[in-house]
Design a protein around this motif. Structure first.
Motif, mmCIF file in Angstrom:
data_model
loop_
_atom_site.group_PDB
_atom_site.id
_atom_site.type_symbol
_atom_site.label_atom_id
_atom_site.label_comp_id
_atom_site.label_asym_id
_atom_site.label_seq_id
_atom_site.Cartn_x
_atom_site.Cartn_y
_atom_site.Cartn_z
ATOM 1 N N PHE A 460 50.893 -26.855 -76.386
ATOM 2 C CA PHE A 460 49.535 -26.105 -75.708
ATOM 3 C C PHE A 460 49.473 -26.708 -74.123
ATOM 4 O O PHE A 460 48.326 -26.443 -73.444
ATOM 5 C CB PHE A 460 48.504 -26.364 -76.668
ATOM 6 N N ALA A 461 50.591 -27.386 -73.546
ATOM 7 C CA ALA A 461 50.253 -27.766 -72.390
ATOM 8 C C ALA A 461 50.141 -26.512 -71.255
ATOM 9 O O ALA A 461 50.778 -25.536 -71.570
ATOM 10 C CB ALA A 461 51.515 -28.636 -71.743
ATOM 11 N N ASN A 462 49.671 -26.821 -70.183
ATOM 12 C CA ASN A 462 49.287 -25.877 -68.879
ATOM 13 C C ASN A 462 50.706 -25.412 -68.570
ATOM 14 O O ASN A 462 51.893 -26.130 -68.347
ATOM 15 C CB ASN A 462 48.725 -26.489 -67.951
ATOM 16 N N GLY A 463 51.051 -24.008 -68.444
ATOM 17 C CA GLY A 463 52.111 -23.504 -67.761
ATOM 18 C C GLY A 463 52.042 -23.638 -66.186
ATOM 19 O O GLY A 463 51.229 -24.231 -65.470
ATOM 20 N N THR A 464 53.321 -23.359 -65.822
ATOM 21 C CA THR A 464 53.454 -23.678 -64.196
ATOM 22 C C THR A 464 52.531 -23.159 -63.284
ATOM 23 O O THR A 464 51.821 -23.679 -62.473
ATOM 24 C CB THR A 464 55.090 -23.170 -63.924
ATOM 25 N N LEU A 465 52.267 -21.868 -63.606
ATOM 26 C CA LEU A 465 51.210 -21.186 -62.803
ATOM 27 C C LEU A 465 49.772 -21.750 -63.084
ATOM 28 O O LEU A 465 49.173 -21.864 -61.802
ATOM 29 C CB LEU A 465 50.960 -19.368 -63.301
#
Length: 577
Positions: A460-465
């Motif tokens: 659930f970590a943030n994506g690159t964007l």
């Protein structure tokens, strides 16, 4: 220690190694009672099961509550004053700034809520496990300053509302003392259950919507101009006052302690973290609720901006004074007989509405301000409770916590109210907004860092964007608010060299603390290799981040969805060091 943990999973495939952190945490049950966060433990809201996989209004209703409590910070007296100043200074031209700030706030609230849902820890608890003692205590102090500043704004708003409602029979200093008593009603209501308290917040938000909506209908601003101001990002012919007010809007809307609050409130729902699909579902419904709550708060803010854009823009004190005299209002003298533009505030705004649109408009305005003040004091109590429990791993009785923060807020406000005039209290609001603006990095940076870390958030970590967008937006907001505070200091204290020297000294320590958080964020994201030439960073930041990842898991507090991601991060950083 790291090798022991690594051996434990060394013979597993990636699929077998990806387990739920709640399952991992349940293996460690020897925590001391003081280490457990118990605020919502005994009265979590159950989430109904649904046979259908699509959207469910029953589930949305079960998740509804934390987002609306969070949205109160967008409607506190400080925000209301910022709104009316925006309208009277730049008409409708800054509505797009308000919209942009609300959308940015939504992004950050989404991240803070996800942290609480996925990990089972709120932001302050995560800071306790990730930061070394000294910087952690300093960050806690900064957040406490923000909470107390917000509390002082509530005191000011409530005192002004009581003064207007009583036709000045209740002096400002007495209104300040009354707020010292009414806060404890929060403790009484809290004993009757979380759902009833959430209902009360819903009622107070409804009161604000009706009160300020009434003013909007009575004043009848130009709807086309409202829409243009909302969606055309430009401020034609705006002077320095308008530009500074635009900066002030961002500082007033995005509250640092609100991210700590929201990440904790989502823990009030019974989410099964052993099932990733349940976590994903909770994230989705909390985001929908936050969107609805902030949409409502945005509409209420638009009501206030538009009312005073139509009524007070380009008006001088002399013009408004004559309107009040013609209407027979005995408060006309608060507008001096000069040709200066009206410096609008909560008190003058109410008097103007009474003069221009009838006494009912003034009383309804004050009822809205009173609702804003009372609701924000309760969320302030929650924020303070969570901050103290998380940062210090300490649990106080709620009445002690309320007594401490309310005393700190009331004492200086009381003396200002007792020895000064109404204008001094409203000037105090501007100073408080600038102080709270300075605290934003101590909420934005940890929120972005923790929610972007796979070791903490797993899948659930943030994506690159999202990471890039969060970085850029946070940098813009921090830069804008720093500019606002610098301009305020220059305007108010440019000839006071003692104040300037004090600000410079504080600025050095402030920047060093921000630098620590930034470097720690880089370490959390696995960029320790970039700092290999600095033994200080390696020893006090990179090693701290690595060891704290391990400790947080061993102490039953980590709720990441990927233990393998955690182990990979530890081995990777250990190799770099």
């Amino acid at each position: 220690m790291a090798s022991h943990q690594g051996d434990r999973y060394a013979d597993k495939t990636p699929q077998e190694g990806v387990v739920n952190a709640a399952m991992f945490a349940d293996e460690n049950t020897n925590l001391s009672p003081s280490a457990k966060q118990t605020y919502f433990k005994d009265h979590q809201i159950l989430i109904p099961d649904s046979e259908t996989k699509g959207f469910s209004f029953r589930k949305l209703w079960a998740f509804t509550g934390p987002g609306f409590l969070m949205s109160i910070a967008y409607l506190d007296p400080g925000n209301i004053q910022s709104d009316l100043k925006s309208g009277s200074t730049a008409m409708y031209k800054l509505l797009w700034v308000l919209l942009s700030a609300t959308l940015l706030g939504l992004l950050m609230q989404r991240l803070s809520a996800r942290l609480g849902v996925v990990t089972g820890l709120h932001l302050a608890e995560m800071c306790f496990r990730q930061y070394r003692k000294l910087p952690r205590l300093l960050v806690w102090i900064m957040i406490e300053v923000a909470i107390i500043g917000s509390d002082m704004q509530e005191v000011i708003g409530t005192a002004i509302a009581l003064n207007l409602l009583s036709n000045s029979l209740i002096p400002l200093w007495a209104g300040v003392l009354i707020t010292a008593v009414d806060t404890f009603t929060f403790l009484l209501l809290d004993r009757y259950g979380l759902r009833k308290l959430e209902l009360l917040f819903g009622i107070l938000i409804s009161v604000m919507a009706i009160a300020f909506g009434y003013e909007y209908v009575v004043v009848a601003p130009n709807q086309i101009e409202v829409l243009k101001g909302m969606f055309i990002p430009w401020c034609e012919n705006c002077d320095s006052r308008a530009l500074l007010q635009a900066v002030g809007i961002i500082g007033a809307v995005i509250m640092p302690h609100n991210m700590y609050l929201h990440s904790a409130l989502v823990k009030s729902r019974d989410v099964d973290r052993k099932k990733p699909e349940k976590v994903k579902e909770a994230n989705r419904y909390f985001f929908i609720e936050a969107c609805i709550a902030l949409f409502v708060s945005f509409i209420i803010n638009v009501f206030v901006v538009s009312v005073f854009a139509h009524g007070l823009y380009d008006k001088t004190n002399y013009q408004v004074h004559n309107v009040c005299v013609a209407s027979g209002n005995d408060m006309a003298d608060i507008f001096p007989k000069d040709n200066e533009y009206v410096d609008a505030d909560l008190y003058k705004g109410g008097v103007f509405l009474g003069c221009q649109f009838g006494i009912a408009a003034m009383y309804i305005w004050t009822i809205g301000i009173l609702a804003a003040g009372q609701s924000s004091t309760m969320t302030g109590c929650y924020s303070g409770q969570f901050a103290m429990e998380g940062f210090l791993n300490l649990q106080w009785a709620r009445w002690k916590r309320v007594l401490l923060t309310r005393t700190v807020a009331i004492v200086p406000t009381f003396f200002v109210a007792f020895y000064s005039q109404i204008n001094d209290m409203n000037d105090m609001n501007d100073y408080l907004n600038s102080i709270m603006s300075l605290q934003l990095p101590f909420a934005l940076i940890p929120t972005i860092a923790f929610t972007s870390s796979k070791a903490i958030m797993g899948d659930f970590a943030n994506g690159t964007l999202t990471i890039i967008a969060s970085f850029l937006l946070a940098a813009v907001v921090i830069g804008i608010n720093t500019y606002y505070v610098v301009q305020l200091v220059i305007d108010q204290f440019s000839t006071n060299y003692a104040v300037i020297a004090g600000v410079l000294i504080f600025g050095v320590f402030y920047l060093l603390l921000c630098l620590y958080l930034f470097l720690h964020m880089m370490a959390t994201l696995g960029f320790c290799k970039s700092f290999s030439n600095s033994s200080f960073v390696e020893k006090y930041i990179c090693s701290s981040a690595t060891s704290n990842f391990i400790l947080s898991n061993q102490s039953n507090y980590s709720r990441s969805t990927s233990v393998m991601a955690l182990e990979d991060s530890i081995r990777h950083q250990a190799g770099e060091l």
